[in-house]
Structures are given as structure tokens and as C-alpha cells.
Design a protein around this motif. Structure first.
Motif, PDB file in Angstrom:
ATOM      1  N   ALA A 131       0.839  -1.205   0.000  1.00  0.00           N
ATOM      2  CA  ALA A 131       0.000   0.000   0.000  1.00  0.00           C
ATOM      3  C   ALA A 131       0.873   1.254   0.000  1.00  0.00           C
ATOM      4  O   ALA A 131       0.584   2.227  -0.702  1.00  0.00           O
ATOM      5  CB  ALA A 131      -0.928  -0.003   1.208  1.00  0.00           C
ATOM      6  N   LYS A 157      -7.015 -10.146   1.322  1.00  0.00           N
ATOM      7  CA  LYS A 157      -5.946  -9.646   2.191  1.00  0.00           C
ATOM      8  C   LYS A 157      -4.923 -10.707   2.516  1.00  0.00           C
ATOM      9  O   LYS A 157      -3.824 -10.411   2.948  1.00  0.00           O
ATOM     10  CB  LYS A 157      -6.539  -9.064   3.467  1.00  0.00           C
ATOM     11  CG  LYS A 157      -7.357  -7.824   3.195  1.00  0.00           C
ATOM     12  CD  LYS A 157      -7.814  -7.168   4.451  1.00  0.00           C
ATOM     13  CE  LYS A 157      -8.604  -5.909   4.107  1.00  0.00           C
ATOM     14  NZ  LYS A 157      -9.082  -5.227   5.274  1.00  0.00           N
ATOM     15  N   ARG A 210      -1.698 -10.370  -2.988  1.00  0.00           N
ATOM     16  CA  ARG A 210      -1.815  -8.927  -2.774  1.00  0.00           C
ATOM     17  C   ARG A 210      -0.501  -8.220  -3.076  1.00  0.00           C
ATOM     18  O   ARG A 210      -0.489  -7.087  -3.549  1.00  0.00           O
ATOM     19  CB  ARG A 210      -2.243  -8.659  -1.332  1.00  0.00           C
ATOM     20  CG  ARG A 210      -2.570  -7.209  -1.072  1.00  0.00           C
ATOM     21  CD  ARG A 210      -3.122  -7.025   0.284  1.00  0.00           C
ATOM     22  NE  ARG A 210      -2.147  -7.391   1.294  1.00  0.00           N
ATOM     23  CZ  ARG A 210      -2.157  -6.921   2.522  1.00  0.00           C
ATOM     24  NH1 ARG A 210      -3.082  -6.092   2.906  1.00  0.00           N
ATOM     25  NH2 ARG A 210      -1.243  -7.292   3.384  1.00  0.00           N
ATOM     26  N   SER A 224      -4.053   1.518  -8.142  1.00  0.00           N
ATOM     27  CA  SER A 224      -4.341   2.158  -6.864  1.00  0.00           C
ATOM     28  C   SER A 224      -5.103   1.185  -5.980  1.00  0.00           C
ATOM     29  O   SER A 224      -5.850   0.335  -6.474  1.00  0.00           O
ATOM     30  CB  SER A 224      -5.175   3.414  -7.093  1.00  0.00           C
ATOM     31  OG  SER A 224      -5.554   3.984  -5.881  1.00  0.00           O
ATOM     32  N   GLN A 225      -4.900   1.317  -4.678  1.00  0.00           N
ATOM     33  CA  GLN A 225      -5.649   0.494  -3.741  1.00  0.00           C
ATOM     34  C   GLN A 225      -7.110   0.902  -3.805  1.00  0.00           C
ATOM     35  O   GLN A 225      -7.433   2.080  -3.904  1.00  0.00           O
ATOM     36  CB  GLN A 225      -5.106   0.677  -2.331  1.00  0.00           C
ATOM     37  CG  GLN A 225      -5.710  -0.278  -1.340  1.00  0.00           C
ATOM     38  CD  GLN A 225      -5.004  -0.204   0.002  1.00  0.00           C
ATOM     39  OE1 GLN A 225      -3.826   0.056   0.070  1.00  0.00           O
ATOM     40  NE2 GLN A 225      -5.755  -0.421   1.060  1.00  0.00           N
ATOM     41  N   GLY A 230      -8.146  -2.802   1.233  1.00  0.00           N
ATOM     42  CA  GLY A 230      -6.783  -3.320   1.109  1.00  0.00           C
ATOM     43  C   GLY A 230      -6.685  -4.651   0.401  1.00  0.00           C
ATOM     44  O   GLY A 230      -5.592  -5.094   0.082  1.00  0.00           O
ATOM     45  N   TYR A 289      -7.543  -3.920  -5.897  1.00  0.00           N
ATOM     46  CA  TYR A 289      -6.837  -2.837  -6.606  1.00  0.00           C
ATOM     47  C   TYR A 289      -7.689  -2.323  -7.756  1.00  0.00           C
ATOM     48  O   TYR A 289      -8.315  -3.112  -8.478  1.00  0.00           O
ATOM     49  CB  TYR A 289      -5.507  -3.336  -7.183  1.00  0.00           C
ATOM     50  CG  TYR A 289      -4.508  -3.730  -6.139  1.00  0.00           C
ATOM     51  CD1 TYR A 289      -3.855  -2.772  -5.380  1.00  0.00           C
ATOM     52  CD2 TYR A 289      -4.217  -5.060  -5.903  1.00  0.00           C
ATOM     53  CE1 TYR A 289      -2.937  -3.125  -4.411  1.00  0.00           C
ATOM     54  CE2 TYR A 289      -3.299  -5.427  -4.943  1.00  0.00           C
ATOM     55  CZ  TYR A 289      -2.667  -4.464  -4.203  1.00  0.00           C
ATOM     56  OH  TYR A 289      -1.766  -4.828  -3.245  1.00  0.00           O
TER      57      TYR A 289
END
Length: 197
Positions: A75, A139, A157, A177-178, A186, A189
Motif C-alpha cells: 500500500a 488480504k 496482494r 491504486s488500492q 486493502g 486494486y
């Protein structure tokens, strides 16, 4: 090669040396100190620093867990990347105001399954003229057993942004971008694609 013994001075050279030696002024010490005369500082053994340990009972879980991960999180790496798309559109994207035109869910896939699926999906979306797609990685599970070789939390991830930055996908991907919490936070994307020509 054998060394030759030093040659002796001729009488005229010896006389010249005596005259030079008479004119020289001696240093403060007439003799150099022997190595045994020099006092060496005594070494003091280093005492190891011991941090206080809180009491621990058998069967109790540890309070904290050490991590070996010294690399910045994915991130943080994505956040530090420069903005390549329109800033106004990027702001709307970060706030979750743009709706993805397609989505790919990689939950439960291995790296060997996820990589070709991601390539097919991104290249297909670009061929269809889509601009914003959502890639869901999840995640990840905490599988680090605390061994000497660290294991990352959430392999997909961490791997998906790397795959998006290398060929063949880097030619069609403009921005990664997240995702906003509305679209997975999280564990997902946003992938903003270049215009198809």
C-alpha cells in the motif's frame, strides 16, 4: 632471488655522514619506545543488553509477534507511485466515486493460476475499451511461522501490482491504486487502463 648484504660505506661517505650527524639536533627522546613500553588500554568485556521479559505461563499466547518484514508495505509503495492519470479523475477514483467496468476475483488461486488469469483479464478488458477494472486479491492469510525466512502476508496482494508493472501488462496499464473500502479496500486494486488505439 637472493638478497645481497648491505654494502659498507666508503671512508669519504662515512666522514660526510659524521659531519651531518654532528649538526643534527636530537629529538626529545633519545631512544624510541619499545612496543612493550606502550600501555595498551585494557578491554572490558561487553555485557549483553537484556530486555526485561514479561512473565509467561505455559499455554498462554505471546503478547507481541516480531515481524521480519522491513520492506515498505505494498500500500505504501502504490501510494508513493506518481500519478500518471488525470488528477481530478484520480481523486474521484480514490474516493470510490468511479465504478469499475469489470472485476476479477483471484480468491483461492495459486500464483500459477492467478498470473495467466490476470493477463487474460487485463488484456481482454483493454481490447474491449474498458478504462477502469477491479482486481480482487483478498488480504491473505497470516502464514508466517516465525522462521528464519519471512513469508509475506497475502502473496497475491503483493504479487499482482508487480505483474501489472511488467510486460505484457505495463503497456496497457496507466495507474494502479488500492481500492476504496466500498470496493474491497486493502484486498483489491483499481487498475486504470490506457485508451485503446
Amino acid at each position: 632471488m637472493s638478497k645481497r648484504p648491505p654494502r659498507r660505506l666508503r671512508p669519504d661517505e662515512e666522514a660526510l655522514w659524521q659531519r651531518v650527524a654532528e649538526t643534527a639536533t636530537p629529538l626529545h627522546r633519545t631512544t624510541l619506545p619499545k612496543p612493550t613500553d606502550i600501555e595498551r588500554p585494557k578491554r572490558t568485556p561487553k555485557t549483553p543488553v537484556v530486555e526485561p521479559v514479561s512473565p509467561f505461563s505455559i499455554g498462554e499466547k505471546a503478547q507481541t509477534r516480531m515481524t521480519h518484514d522491513i520492506a515498505p508495505s505494498m500500500a505504501d509503495q502504490i501510494r508513493a507511485a506518481p500519478v500518471a492519470m488525470d488528477r481530478k479523475a484520480f481523486g474521484r477514483l480514490k474516493r470510490g466515486k468511479l465504478s469499475p467496468e469489470g472485476r476479477l476475483d483471484l480468491h483461492g488461486m495459486t500464483l500459477a493460476q492467478a498470473h495467466p488469469a490476470l493477463n487474460r483479464f487485463i488484456l481482454g478488458a483493454h481490447a474491449q475499451g474498458k478504462r477502469l477494472v477491479l482486481v480482487i486479491t483478498g488480504k491473505g492469510k497470516d502464514r508466517d511461522a516465525g522462521g528464519p525466512i519471512p513469508e509475506r502476508l497475502g502473496v497475491l496482494r503483493h504479487q499482482v501490482p508487480h505483474w501489472l508493472q511488467i510486460p505484457p501488462l505495463n503497456a496497457v496499464v496507466l495507474q494502479v491504486s488500492q481500492a476504496h473500502i466500498r470496493h474491497g479496500g486493502g484486498g483489491a486494486y483499481y487498475v486504470y487502463l490506457r485508451r485503446s488505439r
